[in-house]
Each structure stands twice: as C-alpha cells, then as structure tokens.
Design a protein around this motif. Structure first.
Motif, PDB file in Angstrom:
ATOM      1  N   THR B  73       0.823  -1.209   0.000  1.00 40.26           N
ATOM      2  CA  THR B  73       0.000   0.000   0.000  1.00 40.26           C
ATOM      3  C   THR B  73       0.856   1.259   0.000  1.00 40.26           C
ATOM      4  N   VAL B  74       2.018   1.167   0.682  1.00 40.46           N
ATOM      5  CA  VAL B  74       2.898   2.337   0.740  1.00 40.46           C
ATOM      6  C   VAL B  74       3.314   2.743  -0.667  1.00 40.46           C
ATOM      7  N   LEU B  75       3.633   1.743  -1.500  1.00 38.44           N
ATOM      8  CA  LEU B  75       4.064   2.030  -2.874  1.00 38.44           C
ATOM      9  C   LEU B  75       2.872   2.409  -3.744  1.00 38.44           C
ATOM     10  N   ALA B  76       1.761   1.700  -3.506  1.00 40.52           N
ATOM     11  CA  ALA B  76       0.596   1.904  -4.366  1.00 40.52           C
ATOM     12  C   ALA B  76       0.052   3.313  -4.253  1.00 40.52           C
ATOM     13  N   GLY B  77       0.370   3.973  -3.128  1.00 42.04           N
ATOM     14  CA  GLY B  77      -0.137   5.325  -2.941  1.00 42.04           C
ATOM     15  C   GLY B  77       0.708   6.383  -3.596  1.00 42.04           C
ATOM     16  N   LEU B  78       1.831   5.978  -4.174  1.00 46.58           N
ATOM     17  CA  LEU B  78       2.713   6.962  -4.797  1.00 46.58           C
ATOM     18  C   LEU B  78       2.025   7.626  -5.984  1.00 46.58           C
ATOM     19  N   PRO B  79       2.370   8.888  -6.235  1.00 43.01           N
ATOM     20  CA  PRO B  79       1.748   9.571  -7.376  1.00 43.01           C
ATOM     21  C   PRO B  79       2.078   8.841  -8.684  1.00 43.01           C
ATOM     22  N   GLY B  80       1.127   8.756  -9.559  1.00 38.67           N
ATOM     23  CA  GLY B  80       1.360   8.134 -10.864  1.00 38.67           C
ATOM     24  C   GLY B  80       1.047   6.654 -10.899  1.00 38.67           C
ATOM     25  N   MET B  81       0.959   6.021  -9.701  1.00 35.65           N
ATOM     26  CA  MET B  81       0.711   4.585  -9.670  1.00 35.65           C
ATOM     27  C   MET B  81      -0.657   4.245 -10.255  1.00 35.65           C
ATOM     28  N   GLU B  82      -1.634   5.088  -9.917  1.00 36.29           N
ATOM     29  CA  GLU B  82      -2.992   4.885 -10.416  1.00 36.29           C
ATOM     30  C   GLU B  82      -3.029   4.870 -11.929  1.00 36.29           C
ATOM     31  N   SER B  83      -2.396   5.904 -12.518  1.00 34.67           N
ATOM     32  CA  SER B  83      -2.422   6.015 -13.970  1.00 34.67           C
ATOM     33  C   SER B  83      -1.719   4.820 -14.591  1.00 34.67           C
ATOM     34  N   LEU B  84      -0.606   4.440 -13.944  1.00 31.69           N
ATOM     35  CA  LEU B  84       0.165   3.308 -14.462  1.00 31.69           C
ATOM     36  C   LEU B  84      -0.693   2.049 -14.468  1.00 31.69           C
ATOM     37  N   ALA B  85      -1.337   1.808 -13.342  1.00 28.90           N
ATOM     38  CA  ALA B  85      -2.169   0.616 -13.236  1.00 28.90           C
ATOM     39  C   ALA B  85      -3.309   0.667 -14.241  1.00 28.90           C
ATOM     40  N   ALA B  86      -3.899   1.869 -14.370  1.00 28.34           N
ATOM     41  CA  ALA B  86      -5.022   2.006 -15.304  1.00 28.34           C
ATOM     42  C   ALA B  86      -4.580   1.739 -16.730  1.00 28.34           C
ATOM     43  N   SER B  87      -3.397   2.283 -17.082  1.00 26.50           N
ATOM     44  CA  SER B  87      -2.957   2.106 -18.465  1.00 26.50           C
ATOM     45  C   SER B  87      -2.601   0.645 -18.725  1.00 26.50           C
ATOM     46  N   MET B  88      -2.033  -0.018 -17.698  1.00 27.62           N
ATOM     47  CA  MET B  88      -1.712  -1.441 -17.863  1.00 27.62           C
ATOM     48  C   MET B  88      -2.987  -2.260 -18.056  1.00 27.62           C
ATOM     49  N   MET B  89      -3.982  -1.902 -17.253  1.00 26.51           N
ATOM     50  CA  MET B  89      -5.241  -2.636 -17.337  1.00 26.51           C
ATOM     51  C   MET B  89      -5.899  -2.410 -18.698  1.00 26.51           C
ATOM     52  N   LYS B  90      -5.834  -1.163 -19.167  1.00 31.25           N
ATOM     53  CA  LYS B  90      -6.437  -0.851 -20.463  1.00 31.25           C
ATOM     54  C   LYS B  90      -5.735  -1.627 -21.566  1.00 31.25           C
ATOM     55  N   LYS B  91      -4.401  -1.757 -21.427  1.00 36.29           N
ATOM     56  CA  LYS B  91      -3.632  -2.477 -22.440  1.00 36.29           C
ATOM     57  C   LYS B  91      -4.092  -3.930 -22.508  1.00 36.29           C
ATOM     58  N   GLN B  92      -4.252  -4.526 -21.316  1.00 35.43           N
ATOM     59  CA  GLN B  92      -4.682  -5.924 -21.273  1.00 35.43           C
ATOM     60  C   GLN B  92      -6.077  -6.085 -21.849  1.00 35.43           C
ATOM     61  N   MET B  93      -6.915  -5.084 -21.593  1.00 29.14           N
ATOM     62  CA  MET B  93      -8.280  -5.164 -22.107  1.00 29.14           C
ATOM     63  C   MET B  93      -8.287  -5.058 -23.626  1.00 29.14           C
ATOM     64  N   THR B  94      -7.379  -4.234 -24.158  1.00 33.53           N
ATOM     65  CA  THR B  94      -7.288  -4.127 -25.614  1.00 33.53           C
ATOM     66  C   THR B  94      -6.870  -5.464 -26.203  1.00 33.53           C
ATOM     67  N   GLU B  95      -5.945  -6.136 -25.504  1.00 30.25           N
ATOM     68  CA  GLU B  95      -5.502  -7.440 -25.994  1.00 30.25           C
ATOM     69  C   GLU B  95      -6.663  -8.419 -26.052  1.00 30.25           C
ATOM     70  N   LEU B  96      -7.556  -8.302 -25.092  1.00 28.48           N
ATOM     71  CA  LEU B  96      -8.721  -9.187 -25.047  1.00 28.48           C
ATOM     72  C   LEU B  96      -9.847  -8.694 -25.951  1.00 28.48           C
ATOM     73  N   ASP B  97      -9.595  -7.576 -26.641  1.00 33.59           N
ATOM     74  CA  ASP B  97     -10.607  -6.961 -27.493  1.00 33.59           C
ATOM     75  C   ASP B  97     -11.819  -6.526 -26.681  1.00 33.59           C
ATOM     76  N   LEU B  98     -11.564  -6.077 -25.443  1.00 36.24           N
ATOM     77  CA  LEU B  98     -12.653  -5.546 -24.623  1.00 36.24           C
ATOM     78  C   LEU B  98     -12.911  -4.099 -25.050  1.00 36.24           C
ATOM     79  N   PRO B  99     -14.157  -3.722 -25.245  1.00 32.83           N
ATOM     80  CA  PRO B  99     -14.439  -2.337 -25.621  1.00 32.83           C
ATOM     81  C   PRO B  99     -14.116  -1.389 -24.457  1.00 32.83           C
ATOM     82  N   SER B 100     -13.919  -0.107 -24.781  1.00 29.98           N
ATOM     83  CA  SER B 100     -13.691   0.885 -23.729  1.00 29.98           C
ATOM     84  C   SER B 100     -15.004   1.099 -22.972  1.00 29.98           C
ATOM     85  N   VAL B 101     -14.915   1.804 -21.835  1.00 34.35           N
ATOM     86  CA  VAL B 101     -16.118   2.035 -21.026  1.00 34.35           C
ATOM     87  C   VAL B 101     -17.172   2.765 -21.847  1.00 34.35           C
TER      88      VAL B 101
END
Lengths: 328, 157
Positions: B73-101
C-alpha cells in the motif's frame, strides 16, 4: 586635256608604287621578326613543357583537379543562402578562432592533451575513487570549470534547438552529407536512425470485413462438446438448445430452428447466420455479438432488432453451432 | 423444440468509479442482454463518473488498499501509480478486445439495457443532465429504482 590626264595617271602610279614599297617593307620586317622569335619561342616552349612536366610530377594538377571537385561539392552542398549566412557569421568565427588561440587557452589545451597522451598510464577508478579525487583542490577547480562549460553549452543548446526549429538546416546538412558520402555522415552528425514508418496510426479504425477478422478474442474459447439432451425429429440437441453435431446442419433445418425461436428468416438474418457458420468453420469458435457486428458491419442495435432475444445465442442455434462463450 | 428460458430481469447498481469497479457492472449488464435477460444499470455516487462525459475516458483504478494488487500500500499510494495501473489494465483489455467504457455504454444502450443516474448523487456532485453521456436514459431516485427493479434480481457492485 591630254597632258592633264597623263599627269593624273603618273601621280596615281607614284602613289601605288609607294604603297607597294610599304607592303614589301612590312613583309620583310615580319619575316625578320619571325626569324628572330623562332628560337626564343622554341626555348620558351621547351622550358614551359619541362615546367609543366615538373608540376605534374609534383602533383599540382592532381591537387588542382581535386580542388575543383571539392569546389563542386561545396557548390552543390551549399546554397547561395548558406554562403550569405557564412558571410554574416564570419566575424563570429574569426572571434572564436582568436579566442581559442589565445596563449592562455592554448596552454590549458596543451596541458590537457599531455594528459590524454599519457592516458595509457592512468589507474582505473571507481565511484569511491571519484569521491576521493574530489578532495583535490585542482580537481575541484577543474570540476567548477567543467560545470560552467556545461552550463553554457546547455544554454547554447537551447538557443540552437530554438533556431533549428525554424531553419531548414537539417535538410542542408543531409544534402551535404549525401554529396560527401556516407563515411563522413557520422562525423557531421546527420547519421540518424530512419524514422519509423507511420502505419495507419492516423487513419481512422476501419471495421474489418468478414475475411480478415483475425483470431477470436482471448475470452472466447471453443465450447466443450456438450452431451445430447434431446432428440427431436431425429436431430440431436444439447441441453441449451444447440445442435449437438454442427455437421448435420442444413438450410432447411435452420429454417425449422428459426421458426421454433420465433425468428422469421429474411435475407438480413441469413447474412448473419451464414457469417456465424463461416466464422465457426474457420476458427472453431462460435462468434459472440461483438464479433458478429465486426464481421457483418451491423450495429449492435440492428442485431437486437433482427434477433430480439439473445442475438448471438439465437444466431448460433439457427446456424447449428455451439453456444458462444465470452462475455462481450 | 423450443427450450425456453423463464423471463428474467436484473438490476445492477454501480456505486464505484474505478476502472476495475465499473467494468464488472457493464459486463454483467451486457452479458444479461446477450442471454436474453432484461437489464438496467443504476449509477450512483462515484459510479456517476462512468457516465459523466468528461470522466468516462479517464477512469483510474485504485491500487492502495487492494489486497490483490500485489503491491504494498505504501508504494501503491505513490503519485502516478494509479495512472500506471489504469494504463496497464487498459492495455490488457485491448488485448482481449474488450471495448472501452464509453463503447460498453453504447453497446449496452444498443442492446436494450437501460442506464440510469442517481438523482441524489447528481445533486451531491453538482452534475447536470447535460454532463452525462448520451446513452443514459434518465435521472431517477432510489424510489424509482425500486419501482423499476420489481421482479428483478439486484446486483450491487
């Protein structure tokens, strides 16, 4: 009258003879000059030939030829604009040369080059060595000088970057490099990795046709063969209402299944069913709604209009293929 | 020959605005429609972000306090972590051909699922009807929700 004409004739003959005498004299003088000049000219020619031969041997002509070629390169490499700019910058260039060649600067440079000459004798140094070396006053001074140089270079680089934005200097450098040849290009700093081809990055996404859909998304997996739950009119069905064996499918059977599902098969419905069947035969996976919309260019809305209840499932039932997996 | 499914209906409540919290609601809604089940999604509190025009394309995911994120949690709260995680998740969703929200909302609308915004949450976050994306059908109260959800299975995410 007669004597008068005779006198006139005599006077004319006189003037003619004088002219002839002048011409003869001139011819003689020319011949004399020729006779005198011939040995001199011969001498001159001989000397000139040996002289030219000498020059040729010393390589003057080869040098001259090269010089002309260099001139050619410069002319093709630089536009008149460049030359004008060079003229503008000449004062700056001369000032720089003068500043660099000041005795003090040269002394520093010579001192530094001496170190470089003896560079094979120095000991390797690690991070700690560097820290230790900074205790030395001279090193500290050198560092301060270097830092100042770096600061200036950084500032200058910014200015250069700004200037380069509006000037087509890169283009000129590239042209010069092309003329000089690839070997020198690295020296000029024009050797750059080729720009990556911009493939369809800017182009709007195009819905692929039925033929080039690619493999189904990771979520959709081939359905496991389901056990036969019911046999109706000699045709085996699974528990969820799909054909147990896709190969027994026929258009007639499709019509009967559609009727049971409450779907009236028109051309639009047939298009979707045929796509689903073709896609299944190609990939072994029943297409889900998203794949059907991509393959048939139909909107999701249209699909729900054609097959009001659970489009992908209904289509799969009519097409005689297993229940589509996947969530989308 | 017809193996009929009984008439079903689901009401999905989407109350969080994280990327990982919005998708389940949308996928459940879509899967319901695909299975011939009537569906509607009720967006409330942070879930409103998913149907707000200015936010729908920038949903993040929260790593801090998420036991499954495998990140302290200490690391996860660092600035930019959210965006990083979101972009990683979006990338994986694109691979699965999941549509955007945004696309998912569109698909839900086209497939006949109904999207509603919570009136109270709208007032709390000072949002207007114009701030919401087009597929949203209406702004309703909790009471309306229960009227709509009559006979439905309710799923809270």
């Amino acid at each position: 009258m007669d004597t008068h004409s005779n006198e006139a004739l005599l006077a004319r003959i006189d003037s003619l003879s004088a002219q002839v005498a002048y011409l003869v004299e001139r011819q003689r003088k020319q011949e004399e000059l020729f006779a005198e000049m011939t040995p001199i000219l011969r001498e001159v020619m001989a000397t000139a030939t040996t002289r030219l031969d000498d020059l040729e041997k010393k390589g003057y002509f080869a040098f001259g030829r090269e010089l002309v070629q260099v001139g050619d390169r410069i002319v093709t490499g630089f536009t008149p604009d460049d030359v004008r700019q060079l003229g503008d910058a000449i004062v700056g260039i001369l000032e720089t040369v003068r500043a660099v060649t000041q005795p003090e600067v040269l002394a520093v440079a010579s001192e530094a080059s001496e170190v470089l000459q003896n560079s094979d004798k120095v000991e390797p140094m690690g991070l700690l060595g560097m820290v230790r070396a900074t205790k030395n006053d001279d090193v500290q001074k050198g560092m301060a000088v270097m830092m100042d140089v770096m600061r200036h270079v950084g500032r200058a680089a910014e200015i250069v970057a700004k200037r380069r934005e509006r000037s087509p200097e890169d283009e000129k450098r590239a042209r010069l490099a092309k003329v000089i040849g690839p070997r020198k290009r690295a020296v000029l700093g024009t050797e750059r990795p080729a720009p990556r081809a911009q493939v369809a990055a800017a182009a709007p996404p195009v819905r692929p046709g039925a033929g080039d859909l690619g493999p189904p998304a990771g979520c959709a997996v081939p359905a496991k063969p389901a056990p036969v739950a019911a046999v109706i009119d000699g045709v085996a069905f699974t528990a969820d209402g799909h054909l147990a064996d896709a190969t027994v499918w026929s258009e007639d059977l499709a019509l009967r299944i559609a009727a049971a599902q409450g779907v009236v098969m028109a051309e639009a419905q047939w298009t979707v069913v045929r796509f689903a069947r073709a896609d299944f035969e190609q990939t072994g996976v029943s297409p889900n709604i998203r794949r059907i919309t991509q393959g048939t260019q139909l909107a999701t809305k249209d699909l729900y209009a054609l097959f009001p209840k659970a489009p992908a499932r209904t289509v799969a039932k009519i097409a005689g293929i297993p229940k589509p997996a996947g969530c989308i | 020959m017809n193996i009929a499914t009984p008439k079903r209906k689901v009401a999905i409540i989407c109350s969080h605005g994280g990327l990982d919290e919005v998708y389940p609601s949308l996928i459940l809604g879509n899967a319901a429609r695909q299975s011939g089940i009537e569906a509607f999604v009720f967006f409330t509190f942070w879930g409103l972000d998913a149907i707000t025009e200015s936010k729908v394309d920038h949903l993040h995911m929260n790593l801090a306090g998420n036991a499954s994120s495998n990140m302290p949690t200490v690391l996860a709260g660092l600035p930019g972590m959210e965006s990083l995680a979101a972009s990683m998740m979006k990338k994986q969703m694109t691979e699965l051909d999941l549509p955007s929200v945004r696309e998912m909302l569109q698909i839900l609308d086209e497939s006949g699922a109904e999207l509603y915004a919570c009136e109270l949450a709208m007032k709390m976050f000072k949002r207007k009807r114009e701030d919401l994306v087009a597929p949203v059908k209406d702004v309703i109260t909790a009471g309306d929700f229960y009227d709509l959800a009559e006979g439905a299975q309710i799923i809270f995410t």
